[in-house]
Scaffold this motif. Structure first.
Motif, mmCIF file in Angstrom:
data_model
loop_
_atom_site.group_PDB
_atom_site.id
_atom_site.type_symbol
_atom_site.label_atom_id
_atom_site.label_comp_id
_atom_site.label_asym_id
_atom_site.label_seq_id
_atom_site.Cartn_x
_atom_site.Cartn_y
_atom_site.Cartn_z
ATOM 1 N N VAL A 68 15.335 5.145 -0.104
ATOM 2 C CA VAL A 68 14.561 4.966 1.126
ATOM 3 C C VAL A 68 14.834 3.603 1.743
ATOM 4 N N VAL A 69 14.878 2.570 0.912
ATOM 5 C CA VAL A 69 15.183 1.225 1.415
ATOM 6 C C VAL A 69 16.557 1.198 2.080
ATOM 7 N N GLY A 70 17.480 1.991 1.546
ATOM 8 C CA GLY A 70 18.816 2.061 2.127
ATOM 9 C C GLY A 70 18.932 3.032 3.287
ATOM 10 N N GLY A 71 17.815 3.648 3.687
ATOM 11 C CA GLY A 71 17.829 4.558 4.828
ATOM 12 C C GLY A 71 18.029 6.018 4.475
ATOM 13 N N ASP A 72 18.054 6.357 3.192
ATOM 14 C CA ASP A 72 18.251 7.737 2.753
ATOM 15 C C ASP A 72 16.924 8.266 2.214
ATOM 16 N N LEU A 73 16.303 9.183 2.932
ATOM 17 C CA LEU A 73 15.021 9.742 2.503
ATOM 18 C C LEU A 73 15.182 10.825 1.444
ATOM 19 N N GLY A 74 16.400 11.177 1.130
ATOM 20 C CA GLY A 74 16.623 12.177 0.113
ATOM 21 C C GLY A 74 16.752 13.576 0.701
ATOM 22 N N VAL A 75 16.891 14.555 -0.185
ATOM 23 C CA VAL A 75 17.052 15.958 0.194
ATOM 24 C C VAL A 75 15.878 16.754 -0.349
ATOM 25 N N SER A 76 15.284 17.571 0.491
ATOM 26 C CA SER A 76 14.171 18.414 0.065
ATOM 27 C C SER A 76 14.685 19.578 -0.763
ATOM 28 N N ARG A 77 14.192 19.702 -1.988
ATOM 29 C CA ARG A 77 14.625 20.794 -2.847
ATOM 30 C C ARG A 77 14.035 22.122 -2.384
ATOM 31 N N SER A 78 12.851 22.095 -1.782
ATOM 32 C CA SER A 78 12.208 23.336 -1.373
ATOM 33 C C SER A 78 12.770 23.889 -0.067
ATOM 34 N N PHE A 79 13.159 23.015 0.857
ATOM 35 C CA PHE A 79 13.702 23.472 2.138
ATOM 36 C C PHE A 79 15.236 23.451 2.169
ATOM 37 N N ARG A 80 15.854 22.866 1.127
ATOM 38 C CA ARG A 80 17.299 22.741 1.060
ATOM 39 C C ARG A 80 17.851 22.039 2.301
ATOM 40 N N VAL A 130 0.836 -1.204 0.000
ATOM 41 C CA VAL A 130 0.000 0.000 0.000
ATOM 42 C C VAL A 130 0.872 1.257 0.000
ATOM 43 N N LEU A 131 1.902 1.266 0.835
ATOM 44 C CA LEU A 131 2.785 2.429 0.905
ATOM 45 C C LEU A 131 3.545 2.630 -0.403
ATOM 46 N N VAL A 132 3.956 1.536 -1.037
ATOM 47 C CA VAL A 132 4.669 1.649 -2.312
ATOM 48 C C VAL A 132 3.754 2.236 -3.387
ATOM 49 N N VAL A 133 2.516 1.750 -3.444
ATOM 50 C CA VAL A 133 1.565 2.254 -4.440
ATOM 51 C C VAL A 133 1.245 3.725 -4.184
ATOM 52 N N VAL A 134 1.080 4.101 -2.915
ATOM 53 C CA VAL A 134 0.809 5.503 -2.582
ATOM 54 C C VAL A 134 1.968 6.390 -3.008
ATOM 55 N N ALA A 135 3.199 5.958 -2.715
ATOM 56 C CA ALA A 135 4.372 6.750 -3.098
ATOM 57 C C ALA A 135 4.460 6.898 -4.617
ATOM 58 N N LEU A 152 9.318 7.418 -13.659
ATOM 59 C CA LEU A 152 9.490 6.094 -13.054
ATOM 60 C C LEU A 152 10.927 5.873 -12.616
ATOM 61 N N LEU A 153 11.879 6.421 -13.373
ATOM 62 C CA LEU A 153 13.281 6.307 -12.968
ATOM 63 C C LEU A 153 13.540 7.138 -11.708
ATOM 64 N N GLN A 154 12.934 8.320 -11.628
ATOM 65 C CA GLN A 154 13.065 9.138 -10.425
ATOM 66 C C GLN A 154 12.475 8.410 -9.217
ATOM 67 N N PHE A 155 11.336 7.761 -9.443
ATOM 68 C CA PHE A 155 10.717 7.016 -8.348
ATOM 69 C C PHE A 155 11.610 5.858 -7.914
ATOM 70 N N TRP A 156 12.212 5.168 -8.861
ATOM 71 C CA TRP A 156 13.076 4.040 -8.523
ATOM 72 C C TRP A 156 14.295 4.493 -7.720
ATOM 73 N N HIS A 157 14.911 5.599 -8.138
ATOM 74 C CA HIS A 157 16.050 6.131 -7.391
ATOM 75 C C HIS A 157 15.641 6.507 -5.966
ATOM 76 N N TRP A 158 14.480 7.147 -5.846
ATOM 77 C CA TRP A 158 14.005 7.525 -4.510
ATOM 78 C C TRP A 158 13.708 6.288 -3.667
ATOM 79 N N LEU A 159 13.045 5.294 -4.251
ATOM 80 C CA LEU A 159 12.655 4.105 -3.502
ATOM 81 C C LEU A 159 13.874 3.326 -3.027
ATOM 82 N N THR A 160 14.856 3.159 -3.888
ATOM 83 C CA THR A 160 16.067 2.440 -3.475
ATOM 84 C C THR A 160 16.810 3.206 -2.389
#
Length: 324
Positions: A79-91, A19-24, A69-77
């Motif tokens: 997150v699985v590795g513990g990196d939630l990414g960097v917010s572009r809006s809040f820097r 469910v969380l994967v589909v929502v993301a 879809l490639l952006q989603f895959w990079h983000w998902l991998t």
């Protein structure tokens, strides 16, 4: 019973992951269809002084030209590795943005939910106990009237009356301007938004408790308790109310999505430093990493609320099947 609850938790966890994967994925697809260009939000007014080469380099560095879809895959991998990414809006790292804001949202939502439950149990029980009386008529009429009032309308009215008119409570924010964060300051600024959120969520709960209590008061075990000469408060509180609690607990779990939505609206009106402002900023800036994580947090809150309600129902009545 503990084994059945354990199986229930495992089933729900297995259900929650897809469910969380589909929502993301849905968040990424909707953001890709947004009319906003992330590069405009990233640069702001500095965009007009940037060269085409600089803009192209930033777009490549941020991966904005990659397929969604490639952006989603990079983000998902990540997150699985513990990196939630960097917010572009809040820097800032997404984890830092969430860690700074989520506790205040949880505080507001939890306080509002506690107030809504207390209002429901007290007013719903008394209204059913005194069925047909003036209090019952008043509570029922007010509950039906408040069902159609959005939380932000209650918030604006409360600000007009209690903050601007009577000047009893502060208008907005976590503390007074320039004041340090302290228990007294936070409690004073929390009171009005928590009351608004609690009252906005209480009509359905109050009316549900009233109806459940009316059904419970007519059951045989309550009639038998009265026949044994027990005092009326004992009959209501110890025999009728426990029977009415089971469907009430289930309803609380079903109201979690409305609680999350209400908390976001109330935060925006009262400038409460929770996740609401971050949600709006991330949406307008098409900030994929932050928007996806905040949406997942809201989805997880709904799933956890439903799970806790089912566990409570099993604990209150072992006859309820823990079917997940």
């Amino acid at each position: 019973m503990s084994r059945a609850i354990g199986r229930l938790v495992l089933r729900r966890l297995g259900f929650a992951v897809p469910v969380l994967v589909v929502v993301a994925l849905g968040v990424f697809l909707l953001a890709a269809a947004s009319p906003f260009d992330p590069i405009h939000q990233y640069y702001g007014v500095r965009l007009y002084g940037a060269s085409d080469a600089d803009i192209a380099a930033v777009r490549a560095r941020l991966g904005l030209d990659d397929p969604v879809l490639l952006q989603f895959w990079h983000w998902l991998t990540g997150v699985v590795g513990g990196d939630l990414g960097v917010s572009r809006s809040f820097r800032q790292p997404v984890a830092q943005v969430v860690a700074e804001r989520l506790p205040w949202t949880v505080l507001l939502a939890a306080t509002g939910l506690v107030l809504a439950v207390l209002l429901a149990l007290v007013l719903g029980t008394v209204a059913a106990w005194r069925q047909g009386g003036w209090l019952d008529r008043f509570v029922t009429a007010l509950g039906h009237a408040l069902e159609g009032v959005p939380p932000f309308v209650l918030a604006l009215l409360s600000i007009a009356v209690f903050a601007l008119g009577l000047r009893w409570l502060p208008v907005a924010g976590l503390t007074d301007a320039g004041a340090a964060v302290s228990f007294g300051q936070v409690a004073e600024h929390l009171l009005l938004p928590a009351l608004v959120l609690g009252i906005s969520q209480s009509p359905w709960l109050v009316l549900h408790v009233r109806q459940s209590m009316l059904t419970s008061l007519a059951e045989d075990h309550v009639t038998g308790a009265r026949a044994r000469g027990l005092a009326e408060p004992v009959v209501v509180l110890r025999h009728a109310l426990p029977t009415a609690l089971l469907p009430f607990v289930t309803l609380i779990g079903a109201r979690v999505p409305e609680l999350v939505t209400g908390a976001v609206l109330v935060e925006e009106v009262f400038s409460w430093p929770g996740v609401a402002a971050a949600v709006v900023t991330a949406a307008t800036a098409v900030d994929y990493p932050l928007l996806a994580v905040l949406t997942l947090v809201a989805t997880a809150a709904v799933l956890v609320g439903s799970l806790l309600a089912d566990i409570a129902a099993v604990l209150l009545d072992p006859r309820v099947a823990a079917d997940g």
